[in-house]
Design a protein around this motif. Structure first.
Motif, PDB file in Angstrom:
ATOM      1  N   ALA A 305     114.243 101.982  -0.399  1.00 31.74           N
ATOM      2  CA  ALA A 305     115.026 101.850   0.837  1.00 31.74           C
ATOM      3  C   ALA A 305     114.428 100.770   1.739  1.00 31.74           C
ATOM      4  O   ALA A 305     115.116 100.262   2.627  1.00 31.74           O
ATOM      5  N   GLY A 306     113.158 100.455   1.531  1.00 29.89           N
ATOM      6  CA  GLY A 306     112.558  99.355   2.281  1.00 29.89           C
ATOM      7  C   GLY A 306     111.327  99.711   3.087  1.00 29.89           C
ATOM      8  O   GLY A 306     110.751  98.848   3.758  1.00 29.89           O
ATOM      9  N   ALA A 307     110.902 100.977   3.040  1.00 27.01           N
ATOM     10  CA  ALA A 307     109.698 101.345   3.787  1.00 27.01           C
ATOM     11  C   ALA A 307     108.496 100.586   3.241  1.00 27.01           C
ATOM     12  O   ALA A 307     108.353 100.421   2.034  1.00 27.01           O
ATOM     13  N   LYS A 308     107.638 100.124   4.150  1.00 28.04           N
ATOM     14  CA  LYS A 308     106.406  99.458   3.719  1.00 28.04           C
ATOM     15  C   LYS A 308     105.328 100.497   3.469  1.00 28.04           C
ATOM     16  O   LYS A 308     104.546 100.382   2.529  1.00 28.04           O
ATOM     17  N   TYR A 309     105.284 101.516   4.329  1.00 29.78           N
ATOM     18  CA  TYR A 309     104.285 102.574   4.183  1.00 29.78           C
ATOM     19  C   TYR A 309     104.960 103.936   4.225  1.00 29.78           C
ATOM     20  O   TYR A 309     105.991 104.106   4.884  1.00 29.78           O
ATOM     21  N   ILE A 310     104.336 104.903   3.536  1.00 32.91           N
ATOM     22  CA  ILE A 310     104.877 106.268   3.507  1.00 32.91           C
ATOM     23  C   ILE A 310     103.800 107.241   3.986  1.00 32.91           C
ATOM     24  O   ILE A 310     102.699 107.287   3.423  1.00 32.91           O
ATOM     25  N   ILE A 311     104.132 107.980   5.030  1.00 29.03           N
ATOM     26  CA  ILE A 311     103.261 109.079   5.431  1.00 29.03           C
ATOM     27  C   ILE A 311     103.649 110.252   4.547  1.00 29.03           C
ATOM     28  O   ILE A 311     104.801 110.705   4.582  1.00 29.03           O
ATOM     29  N   SER A 312     102.714 110.717   3.720  1.00 29.14           N
ATOM     30  CA  SER A 312     103.075 111.775   2.775  1.00 29.14           C
ATOM     31  C   SER A 312     101.936 112.751   2.556  1.00 29.14           C
ATOM     32  O   SER A 312     100.802 112.347   2.293  1.00 29.14           O
ATOM     33  N   TYR A 313     102.270 114.035   2.609  1.00 35.73           N
ATOM     34  CA  TYR A 313     101.304 115.081   2.279  1.00 35.73           C
ATOM     35  C   TYR A 313     100.987 115.078   0.791  1.00 35.73           C
ATOM     36  O   TYR A 313     100.049 115.734   0.357  1.00 35.73           O
ATOM     37  N   TYR A 314     101.780 114.377   0.026  1.00 37.47           N
ATOM     38  CA  TYR A 314     101.550 114.281  -1.417  1.00 37.47           C
ATOM     39  C   TYR A 314     100.597 113.143  -1.793  1.00 37.47           C
ATOM     40  O   TYR A 314     100.245 112.996  -2.959  1.00 37.47           O
ATOM     41  N   ALA A 315     100.202 112.317  -0.824  1.00 42.55           N
ATOM     42  CA  ALA A 315      99.467 111.098  -1.172  1.00 42.55           C
ATOM     43  C   ALA A 315      98.250 111.376  -2.056  1.00 42.55           C
ATOM     44  O   ALA A 315      98.080 110.763  -3.116  1.00 42.55           O
ATOM     45  N   LYS A 316      97.429 112.312  -1.630  1.00 45.18           N
ATOM     46  CA  LYS A 316      96.175 112.555  -2.364  1.00 45.18           C
ATOM     47  C   LYS A 316      96.457 113.112  -3.761  1.00 45.18           C
ATOM     48  O   LYS A 316      95.934 112.619  -4.760  1.00 45.18           O
ATOM     49  N   GLU A 317      97.292 114.136  -3.819  1.00 44.15           N
ATOM     50  CA  GLU A 317      97.590 114.768  -5.106  1.00 44.15           C
ATOM     51  C   GLU A 317      98.232 113.773  -6.077  1.00 44.15           C
ATOM     52  O   GLU A 317      97.924 113.731  -7.262  1.00 44.15           O
ATOM     53  N   TYR A 318      99.118 112.962  -5.516  1.00 41.63           N
ATOM     54  CA  TYR A 318      99.802 111.966  -6.356  1.00 41.63           C
ATOM     55  C   TYR A 318      98.784 111.025  -7.002  1.00 41.63           C
ATOM     56  O   TYR A 318      98.817 110.774  -8.215  1.00 41.63           O
ATOM     57  N   LEU A 319      97.871 110.521  -6.192  1.00 42.94           N
ATOM     58  CA  LEU A 319      96.899 109.551  -6.729  1.00 42.94           C
ATOM     59  C   LEU A 319      95.889 110.224  -7.646  1.00 42.94           C
ATOM     60  O   LEU A 319      95.437 109.632  -8.633  1.00 42.94           O
ATOM     61  N   GLN A 320      95.555 111.479  -7.315  1.00 41.34           N
ATOM     62  CA  GLN A 320      94.592 112.209  -8.138  1.00 41.34           C
ATOM     63  C   GLN A 320      95.147 112.523  -9.523  1.00 41.34           C
ATOM     64  O   GLN A 320      94.455 112.392 -10.522  1.00 41.34           O
ATOM     65  N   LYS A 321      96.397 112.951  -9.557  1.00 38.79           N
ATOM     66  CA  LYS A 321      96.912 113.520 -10.801  1.00 38.79           C
ATOM     67  C   LYS A 321      97.909 112.656 -11.546  1.00 38.79           C
ATOM     68  O   LYS A 321      98.041 112.770 -12.748  1.00 38.79           O
ATOM     69  N   TRP A 322      98.670 111.871 -10.799  1.00 32.33           N
ATOM     70  CA  TRP A 322      99.868 111.302 -11.425  1.00 32.33           C
ATOM     71  C   TRP A 322      99.947 109.779 -11.425  1.00 32.33           C
ATOM     72  O   TRP A 322     100.865 109.223 -12.032  1.00 32.33           O
ATOM     73  N   ALA A 323      99.054 109.119 -10.711  1.00 37.04           N
ATOM     74  CA  ALA A 323      99.221 107.667 -10.595  1.00 37.04           C
ATOM     75  C   ALA A 323      98.739 106.968 -11.865  1.00 37.04           C
ATOM     76  O   ALA A 323      97.894 107.472 -12.568  1.00 37.04           O
TER      77      ALA A 323
END
Ligand code: PBG
Length: 323
Positions: A305-323
């Motif tokens: 949609a065009g966001a440059k940054y995302i404030i997300s409660y998933y940020a840590k888990e996403y990078l830890q497990k899924w990135a």
């Protein structure tokens, strides 16, 4: 016939044509900070997300930084007994958030620290501003928000993020920070198009900030309007916002996309709010959705949609497990 399937024949081809990505640099990770030591208290309606005392917060920020997260957003959570009509603890010199900013900056100075500027977590009535005749009063709230931003900036915040949806709040902060000689060092992230959303429900548990009467519809935006969001963004930019925001994120992708199209020079932040987190998390825990895939798809949608940054409660888990 136009042949599209050539773009999709195998994984390598799909990867080649995928032009939207999400990575550590895109994230801003939100935190709830409480008084005390050794506290890491999970929030019932947000499994995996905790309220942290400052010592534990710093440990967690270090872990996140090791994963590549270099931007955090802080909310102070104070005891009900500590709140008063004017939200005094929000802008006291040794405010909880100020101490948290200093502790993070001392431990991991590379991390960009953003602080939420709003009275709702600090007033006994749980509204985002001062009450006059039982109504949230716009203009008498502005100096308090400015003072709150000032103490945060003085403590070392890189960004202050006013979320009270008071008219003129960006200008009030901008003037105050300039007057104090802090404006060059401290930027302003404007919660510009912030809708009166039921998706904030779990946050209000987390921050203990539900209004004690009424709701926030007299200051947060009505989601049944099409263009007000763009007007709010425009006004905030005119008042001096460095970055702008649309909140919540996924139900408001149209506003994000239109905001970015109209104001391409200003970085757009999207806030994937507590309710967006909780509904994905709950469905995942029930086994009804594939968490990794829906989280990825949601984050990509926000970036697309065009966001440059995302404030997300998933940020840590996403990078830890899924990135
Ligand atoms: C207000 C504030 C809220 C959120 C961020 N800042 C709550 C509200 O306005 O009701 C919501 C964030 C979320 O739901 O994750 N200080």
């Amino acid at each position: 016939m136009k042949r599209f399937r050539v773009y999709r024949v195998d994984q390598a081809t799909r990867d080649k044509y995928a032009d939207v990505t999400v990575g550590a640099d895109d994230f801003i990770y939100p935190y709830f900070v409480v008084e005390g030591t050794g506290i890491c208290q999970e929030i019932d309606s947000m499994p995996g997300i905790c309220r942290f005392s400052i010592d534990k917060l710093v440990e967690d920020v270090k872990e996140c930084y090791a994963l590549g997260i270099n931007k955090v957003l802080l909310f102070g959570v104070v005891e009900q007994s500590q709140k008063d009509e004017r939200g005094s603890l929000a802008y006291s010199e040794d405010a909880l958030v100020c101490r948290a900013v200093k502790a993070i900056k001392a431990a991991v100075p590379q991390v960009c620290v953003i602080t939420d500027v709003c009275l709702c977590e600090y007033t006994s009535h749980g509204h985002c501003g001062l009450l006059v005749n039982n109504d949230v009063d716009n203009d008498s709230t502005l100096p308090l928000l400015a003072e709150m931003a000032y103490v945060h900036a003085k403590a070392g915040a890189d960004f202050v993020a006013p979320s009270a949806m008071m008219d003129g709040q960006i200008e009030a902060l901008d003037k105050k920070l300039k007057a104090e000689g802090l404006r060059d060092r401290c930027k302003i992230l404007a919660y510009s198009a912030k809708y009166a959303s039921a998706f904030y429900g779990p946050f209000r548990d987390a921050a203990d900030s539900a209004p004690s009467f009424g709701d926030r519809k007299a200051y947060q935006m009505d989601f049944r309007t099409k263009d007000q969001g763009l007007q709010e963004i425009e006004a905030d930019i005119e008042e001096g916002a460095d970055w702008t925001m649309v909140k919540p994120a996924m139900p408001y992708l149209d506003v994000i996309a239109r905001g970015v199209a109209k104001f391409p020079q200003v970085p757009m932040v999207a806030y994937q709010v507590s309710g967006e987190y909780s509904m994905l998390k709950a469905a995942a825990q029930k086994g009804w959705l594939d968490e990794k895939r829906v989280v990825f798809e949601s984050l990509i949608a926000i970036k697309r949609a065009g966001a440059k940054y995302i404030i997300s409660y998933y940020a840590k888990e996403y990078l830890q497990k899924w990135a």
